[in-house]
Scaffold this motif. Structure first.
Motif, PDB file in Angstrom:
ATOM      1  N   GLU A  54       0.826  -1.206   0.000  1.00  0.00           N
ATOM      2  CA  GLU A  54       0.000   0.000   0.000  1.00  0.00           C
ATOM      3  C   GLU A  54       0.862   1.258   0.000  1.00  0.00           C
ATOM      4  N   GLN A  55       1.979   1.226   0.696  1.00  0.00           N
ATOM      5  CA  GLN A  55       2.903   2.363   0.680  1.00  0.00           C
ATOM      6  C   GLN A  55       3.454   2.580  -0.728  1.00  0.00           C
ATOM      7  N   VAL A  56       3.756   1.492  -1.425  1.00  0.00           N
ATOM      8  CA  VAL A  56       4.244   1.602  -2.801  1.00  0.00           C
ATOM      9  C   VAL A  56       3.158   2.174  -3.702  1.00  0.00           C
ATOM     10  N   ARG A  57       1.941   1.683  -3.542  1.00  0.00           N
ATOM     11  CA  ARG A  57       0.825   2.164  -4.364  1.00  0.00           C
ATOM     12  C   ARG A  57       0.634   3.670  -4.174  1.00  0.00           C
ATOM     13  N   GLU A  58       0.655   4.127  -2.929  1.00  0.00           N
ATOM     14  CA  GLU A  58       0.467   5.551  -2.649  1.00  0.00           C
ATOM     15  C   GLU A  58       1.602   6.388  -3.224  1.00  0.00           C
ATOM     16  N   SER A  59       2.812   5.860  -3.212  1.00  0.00           N
ATOM     17  CA  SER A  59       3.957   6.599  -3.761  1.00  0.00           C
ATOM     18  C   SER A  59       3.819   6.762  -5.275  1.00  0.00           C
ATOM     19  N   ILE A  60       3.391   5.707  -5.960  1.00  0.00           N
ATOM     20  CA  ILE A  60       3.192   5.801  -7.408  1.00  0.00           C
ATOM     21  C   ILE A  60       2.061   6.762  -7.722  1.00  0.00           C
ATOM     22  N   GLN A  61       0.988   6.683  -6.944  1.00  0.00           N
ATOM     23  CA  GLN A  61      -0.139   7.600  -7.126  1.00  0.00           C
ATOM     24  C   GLN A  61       0.323   9.052  -6.994  1.00  0.00           C
ATOM     25  N   GLY A  62       1.107   9.332  -5.960  1.00  0.00           N
ATOM     26  CA  GLY A  62       1.609  10.688  -5.754  1.00  0.00           C
ATOM     27  C   GLY A  62       2.524  11.150  -6.875  1.00  0.00           C
ATOM     28  N   TYR A  63       3.319  10.236  -7.404  1.00  0.00           N
ATOM     29  CA  TYR A  63       4.223  10.580  -8.504  1.00  0.00           C
ATOM     30  C   TYR A  63       3.431  11.008  -9.736  1.00  0.00           C
ATOM     31  N   TYR A  64       2.350  10.298 -10.010  1.00  0.00           N
ATOM     32  CA  TYR A  64       1.497  10.661 -11.144  1.00  0.00           C
ATOM     33  C   TYR A  64       0.881  12.043 -10.952  1.00  0.00           C
ATOM     34  N   VAL A  65       0.377  12.288  -9.769  1.00  0.00           N
ATOM     35  CA  VAL A  65      -0.253  13.582  -9.501  1.00  0.00           C
ATOM     36  C   VAL A  65       0.763  14.712  -9.653  1.00  0.00           C
ATOM     37  N   ASP A  66       1.970  14.507  -9.141  1.00  0.00           N
ATOM     38  CA  ASP A  66       3.014  15.533  -9.235  1.00  0.00           C
ATOM     39  C   ASP A  66       3.354  15.866 -10.684  1.00  0.00           C
ATOM     40  N   ARG A  67       3.119  14.937 -11.597  1.00  0.00           N
ATOM     41  CA  ARG A  67       3.437  15.153 -13.009  1.00  0.00           C
ATOM     42  C   ARG A  67       2.211  15.463 -13.856  1.00  0.00           C
ATOM     43  N   GLY A  68       1.185  15.908 -13.192  1.00  0.00           N
ATOM     44  CA  GLY A  68       0.034  16.453 -13.906  1.00  0.00           C
ATOM     45  C   GLY A  68      -1.083  15.471 -14.199  1.00  0.00           C
ATOM     46  N   PHE A  69      -0.928  14.209 -13.826  1.00  0.00           N
ATOM     47  CA  PHE A  69      -2.005  13.235 -14.043  1.00  0.00           C
ATOM     48  C   PHE A  69      -2.920  13.246 -12.826  1.00  0.00           C
ATOM     49  N   LEU A  70      -3.742  14.302 -12.763  1.00  0.00           N
ATOM     50  CA  LEU A  70      -4.526  14.553 -11.557  1.00  0.00           C
ATOM     51  C   LEU A  70      -5.636  13.537 -11.351  1.00  0.00           C
ATOM     52  N   ARG A  71      -6.032  12.849 -12.394  1.00  0.00           N
ATOM     53  CA  ARG A  71      -7.106  11.854 -12.281  1.00  0.00           C
ATOM     54  C   ARG A  71      -6.588  10.417 -12.335  1.00  0.00           C
ATOM     55  N   ALA A  72      -5.294  10.280 -12.256  1.00  0.00           N
ATOM     56  CA  ALA A  72      -4.711   8.932 -12.319  1.00  0.00           C
ATOM     57  C   ALA A  72      -5.154   8.104 -11.122  1.00  0.00           C
ATOM     58  N   GLN A  73      -5.358   6.832 -11.372  1.00  0.00           N
ATOM     59  CA  GLN A  73      -5.736   5.902 -10.318  1.00  0.00           C
ATOM     60  C   GLN A  73      -4.797   4.691 -10.367  1.00  0.00           C
ATOM     61  N   VAL A  74      -4.172   4.414  -9.248  1.00  0.00           N
ATOM     62  CA  VAL A  74      -3.312   3.243  -9.121  1.00  0.00           C
ATOM     63  C   VAL A  74      -4.057   2.223  -8.273  1.00  0.00           C
ATOM     64  N   GLY A  75      -4.341   1.067  -8.850  1.00  0.00           N
ATOM     65  CA  GLY A  75      -5.132   0.051  -8.159  1.00  0.00           C
ATOM     66  C   GLY A  75      -4.320  -0.769  -7.186  1.00  0.00           C
ATOM     67  N   ARG A  76      -4.972  -1.721  -6.581  1.00  0.00           N
ATOM     68  CA  ARG A  76      -4.323  -2.603  -5.608  1.00  0.00           C
ATOM     69  C   ARG A  76      -3.259  -3.455  -6.296  1.00  0.00           C
ATOM     70  N   ILE A  77      -2.099  -3.516  -5.696  1.00  0.00           N
ATOM     71  CA  ILE A  77      -0.986  -4.279  -6.247  1.00  0.00           C
ATOM     72  C   ILE A  77      -1.186  -5.762  -5.928  1.00  0.00           C
ATOM     73  N   THR A  78      -1.076  -6.594  -6.954  1.00  0.00           N
ATOM     74  CA  THR A  78      -1.248  -8.032  -6.775  1.00  0.00           C
ATOM     75  C   THR A  78       0.007  -8.772  -7.208  1.00  0.00           C
ATOM     76  N   LEU A  79       0.080 -10.049  -6.836  1.00  0.00           N
ATOM     77  CA  LEU A  79       1.238 -10.868  -7.173  1.00  0.00           C
ATOM     78  C   LEU A  79       0.845 -11.939  -8.182  1.00  0.00           C
ATOM     79  N   ASP A  80       1.547 -11.971  -9.307  1.00  0.00           N
ATOM     80  CA  ASP A  80       1.374 -13.004 -10.324  1.00  0.00           C
ATOM     81  C   ASP A  80       2.584 -13.928 -10.224  1.00  0.00           C
ATOM     82  N   VAL A  81       2.388 -15.104  -9.638  1.00  0.00           N
ATOM     83  CA  VAL A  81       3.546 -15.962  -9.384  1.00  0.00           C
ATOM     84  C   VAL A  81       4.070 -16.633 -10.649  1.00  0.00           C
ATOM     85  N   GLY A  82       3.217 -16.845 -11.643  1.00  0.00           N
ATOM     86  CA  GLY A  82       3.694 -17.472 -12.871  1.00  0.00           C
ATOM     87  C   GLY A  82       4.161 -18.896 -12.629  1.00  0.00           C
TER      88      GLY A  82
END
Length: 199
Positions: free
Chosen positions: A147-175
């Protein structure tokens, strides 16, 4: 003292009496049962065994304590490339003054580390987002604090002008075992806004 004796459920109650200009303190200590941890299949590192004991002593309910044990071992194994462990923890009373915590662990298949996959990223290249996580030392946080990573990416988008960007829940694809697992970061960027003239 009780902590050193493995009395992991010891509780202390402080009673304060005020007499004039003096304060008398009385400590009432309930030792609780001696707690023994037994690890089968996998023994966590010494530092994490210490963390497990400390968390157990701080806990209030066994359900919470058992969950903390599983999470501590899950994180340690994930950092070693084991993302699908089977961890079973149970606590059993051994009389009135002893308790045994049995931790049975099957590490499961081993993966060759992990990568990050940014799905939906185009306005900001995935390589740039990867660099942001690495520079901020957030890649390891994907395992225990996504969740901390998700919030950091969200903030990075907002700082670069993507004010409506949405970063969803991070999931694990084990493959497939033997290959790298992938943390998937779903992104809906939306339009990029630019600041006009300020007067």
């Amino acid at each position: 003292l009780y902590f050193a004796w493995d009395l992991r459920e010891a509780r202390r109650k402080t009673v304060r009496f005020v007499e004039g200009d003096r304060v008398n303190l009385t400590f009432e200590i309930e030792s609780g049962p001696e707690v023994q941890f037994v690890y089968e299949g996998y023994a966590p590192s010494g530092s994490n065994q210490k963390t497990i004991r400390q968390n157990w002593q701080r806990g209030v309910f066994d359900a919470q304590r058992l969950s903390d044990v599983r999470e501590t071992i899950r994180i340690e194994l994930a950092r070693q490339g084991y993302f699908q462990p089977d961890i079973r923890v149970e606590a059993n009373e051994l009389g009135e003054d002893r308790k045994r915590v049995l931790v049975e662990t099957n590490r499961g298949p081993e993966f060759k580390g992990y990568v990050v996959r940014f799905e939906g990223a185009s306005g900001i290249p995935p390589e740039e987002l990867q660099a942001v996580l690495e520079d901020s030392r957030l890649v390891r946080k994907l395992i225990d604090e996504p969740e901390q990573v998700r919030e950091s990416i969200q903030g990075y988008y907002v700082d670069r002008g993507f004010l409506r960007a949405q970063v969803g829940r991070i999931t694990l694809d084990v493959g497939q075992p033997g290959q790298a697992a992938a943390f998937v970061v779903p992104i809906t960027e939306g339009p990029r806004f630019r600041v006009g003239n300020i007067t």
